[in-house]
Design a protein around this motif. Sequence first.
Motif, short mmCIF file in Angstrom:
data_model
loop_
_atom_site.label_atom_id
_atom_site.label_comp_id
_atom_site.label_asym_id
_atom_site.label_seq_id
_atom_site.Cartn_x
_atom_site.Cartn_y
_atom_site.Cartn_z
N GLY A 131 -22.73 -18.38 -96.04
CA GLY A 131 -22.86 -16.98 -95.71
C GLY A 131 -23.16 -16.88 -94.13
O GLY A 131 -23.80 -16.16 -93.46
N SER A 132 -22.61 -18.01 -93.34
CA SER A 132 -22.49 -18.17 -91.84
C SER A 132 -21.54 -17.02 -91.20
O SER A 132 -20.46 -16.85 -91.69
N ILE A 133 -21.78 -16.69 -89.89
CA ILE A 133 -20.74 -16.27 -88.92
C ILE A 133 -20.43 -17.13 -88.08
O ILE A 133 -21.01 -18.01 -87.77
N ILE A 134 -19.32 -16.82 -87.58
CA ILE A 134 -18.79 -18.03 -86.59
C ILE A 134 -18.42 -16.93 -85.33
O ILE A 134 -17.94 -15.89 -85.16
N ILE A 135 -18.97 -17.64 -83.94
CA ILE A 135 -19.12 -16.84 -82.62
C ILE A 135 -18.21 -17.82 -81.77
O ILE A 135 -18.43 -19.06 -81.56
N ASP A 136 -17.06 -17.12 -81.19
CA ASP A 136 -16.18 -17.79 -79.81
C ASP A 136 -16.36 -17.07 -78.81
O ASP A 136 -16.65 -15.98 -78.76
N ASN A 137 -16.09 -17.49 -77.61
CA ASN A 137 -16.37 -17.05 -76.60
C ASN A 137 -15.39 -15.86 -76.01
O ASN A 137 -15.25 -15.25 -75.04
N GLY A 138 -13.98 -16.02 -76.51
CA GLY A 138 -12.96 -15.10 -76.04
C GLY A 138 -12.34 -15.48 -74.98
O GLY A 138 -11.53 -14.48 -74.57
N SER A 139 -12.74 -16.41 -74.21
CA SER A 139 -12.08 -16.57 -72.81
C SER A 139 -10.65 -17.60 -72.92
O SER A 139 -10.34 -17.76 -72.02
N ASN A 140 -10.67 -18.44 -73.99
CA ASN A 140 -9.42 -19.16 -74.13
C ASN A 140 -8.87 -18.76 -75.49
O ASN A 140 -9.19 -18.97 -76.57
N ARG A 141 -7.71 -18.07 -75.15
CA ARG A 141 -6.99 -17.22 -76.22
C ARG A 141 -6.49 -18.17 -77.19
O ARG A 141 -6.42 -18.25 -78.26
N ARG A 142 -5.77 -19.31 -76.56
CA ARG A 142 -5.08 -20.11 -77.58
C ARG A 142 -6.12 -20.90 -78.34
O ARG A 142 -5.73 -20.98 -79.55
N CYS A 143 -7.19 -21.48 -77.78
CA CYS A 143 -8.21 -22.05 -78.71
C CYS A 143 -8.72 -21.25 -79.94
O CYS A 143 -8.89 -21.33 -81.00
N ASP A 144 -9.15 -20.00 -79.32
CA ASP A 144 -9.72 -18.96 -80.15
C ASP A 144 -8.63 -18.42 -81.26
O ASP A 144 -9.23 -18.20 -82.46
N ALA A 145 -7.42 -18.27 -80.91
CA ALA A 145 -6.49 -18.06 -81.94
C ALA A 145 -6.55 -19.10 -83.15
O ALA A 145 -6.29 -18.63 -84.34
N LEU A 146 -6.62 -20.42 -82.92
CA LEU A 146 -6.63 -21.15 -84.01
C LEU A 146 -7.84 -20.94 -84.94
O LEU A 146 -7.51 -21.11 -85.89
N PHE A 147 -8.72 -20.55 -84.50
CA PHE A 147 -10.04 -20.29 -85.06
C PHE A 147 -9.81 -19.32 -85.90
O PHE A 147 -10.05 -19.00 -87.14
N GLY A 148 -9.10 -18.18 -85.47
CA GLY A 148 -8.66 -16.82 -86.28
C GLY A 148 -7.78 -17.17 -87.32
O GLY A 148 -7.59 -16.47 -88.35
N GLN A 149 -6.70 -18.05 -86.95
CA GLN A 149 -5.85 -18.62 -87.87
C GLN A 149 -6.22 -19.27 -89.16
O GLN A 149 -5.77 -19.10 -90.25
N ALA A 150 -7.45 -20.26 -88.66
CA ALA A 150 -8.03 -20.82 -90.15
C ALA A 150 -8.89 -19.87 -90.84
O ALA A 150 -8.84 -19.91 -92.05
N ALA A 151 -9.63 -18.86 -90.11
CA ALA A 151 -10.22 -17.77 -91.02
C ALA A 151 -9.17 -16.84 -91.75
O ALA A 151 -9.52 -16.68 -93.18
N LEU A 152 -8.18 -16.61 -91.25
CA LEU A 152 -7.04 -15.78 -91.97
C LEU A 152 -6.31 -16.53 -93.01
O LEU A 152 -6.25 -15.94 -94.34
#
Length: 556
Positions: free
Chosen positions: A59-80
């Motif tokens: 039941g956790s949430i994940i926070i990223d800093n949004g300043s590195n679009r390529r890296c953060d997009a990977l985490f978004g893809q994994a969540a999707l």
Amino acid sequence: METKRIALPAEDTIDSAIAQIKVKPSSLFIILADFDDAFDQTVLSLCSRALIPAAINSGSIIIDNGSNRRCDALFGQAALDAECGPLLISIQPHPPVDVVPNHSILVQLPSECPNSMKAIFQIAAGLAAIDGTAGEKPVLTILFGGGKNEMEGLLRSVRRGWPILIVQGSGGIADEILTALELQAGGTPPSSIADPEVREIIETADTDTFPISGNADDLHRILMARIDQSENTLADSWSRYDDLDAEAIRKQKHWRTLQVTILSLGILATLFAILWTGALPIPPNWFLRYRTFSGRLLHILIVLTPIAISILIAASSRFREGNKWIHLRSAAEAIKSEIFRYRMKAAPYTDDECAKTSRESKLAARMKDISLTLVQTEVNRTSIASVSRRQPERLTFLQPEEYLKTRLDDQISYFTKKIELLYKRLKKIQFGIYLAGGTGTFLAAFNQDIWVALTTALATAFAARLEMDQIESSLVRYNQALTNLRNIRSWWNALSQWERKRRRNIDLLVEQTEKTLEGGIAGWVHQMQTTLDKLTEKQESAAQAGSPASTKVANV
């Protein structure tokens, strides 16, 4: 995935952002990432197989800093890719970068908030806070590679006392820190490390390491060990403690009431025997007016009193409420000690020792051992009522200062009050013994020898109460425990702020405190068990031999 946008105007505060996010997670992952694109597929695989499932399961949430679009997009893809992914929050600096895809919430900071990393950790702290308490939910910071920006985030995490997981082989400051840790393990002193930020991290951080080419199952286990509070296991342990604690209090009251009643009846038996002899120099009017009735009543009381004493002694010997009280109290305190070790993640519940066996499994195993030991005593012949105490603040991991308040300072306060109470009781009982002895001497001087038996009975009852409560030995034991706990408190207060964050000092704080309390309870159990055995033997011998009052009746 539809993204909720939260654009903070200049006048808004961090609290406003937290209120608009409107989530109450059980724990949080903060991702700091800046790695070479050659690692993209490896990181995506680790996130899909370990990070995202761990967040969903806990039941956790994940926070990223949004300043590195390529890296953060990977985490978004994994969540999707997950059927029902976790809440993924991107906190973007001003001016915002391109919209990061597949994030649940996008927080856009105003231009008046230039330090986005500071805002990230302030928002994370607000989401981790537990309403109405000083505690907070578990937070784990995960570092992939990283540069100067990620180093700032890592330092903020360490200074808040949040653990960090460094992915080995991901480049950047991640490998730099791990290299310094390896040098330290090889005997190189931290003072020889030139970078003060790296030195601070290796000296104070609670760190886990995972190789980027490692098994995803191992990563999942590390993540769950860090953020899964397993409230069910902890709640069950507290429930067991509450049940045993309440039952121990009831058994203690029953046993003390029974023993005081036996002592009181012994004094009354002596008084009735004296009255039967006509020892009163001036009989009261009711005795003269109703001589026949009062004589018969006194005779009945003389007969019934020793019978009642014998019945109560037999009941005490048969049901052994005192022994049950001791075993219940010992088991309850053992469970409480394990709970506080668990909540502090101290030995044997440290992350290193729980790499293969989860700390929840270890806690459950200890509960089993304590319970099995308890049911091998007289307690297995009694019933233990279920007590429901819902206190959510007891179901969290603790920081050192919280442990000091809820455990160490609480026990210091308990021992201080207990010592004061026991000393007052000791003086009262001892004064009663002296007074009874002096009164007996006074009566003997005026040839009232028969009344000396009553004063002797009183003195004997006071002495028996003193022995029954083990007041003097308890005072010695409590004073020793209090001194040890205060010494531990003084030692902790003498540590610097960074020393208080070191894992070895935290473990030492918990271990010394719990060992002191365990030693006190072990000594108390041994002393009280010996006292109860002697008391039972004396009472049974007295019941078989017959009391002075019963002998007097037999001669009438």
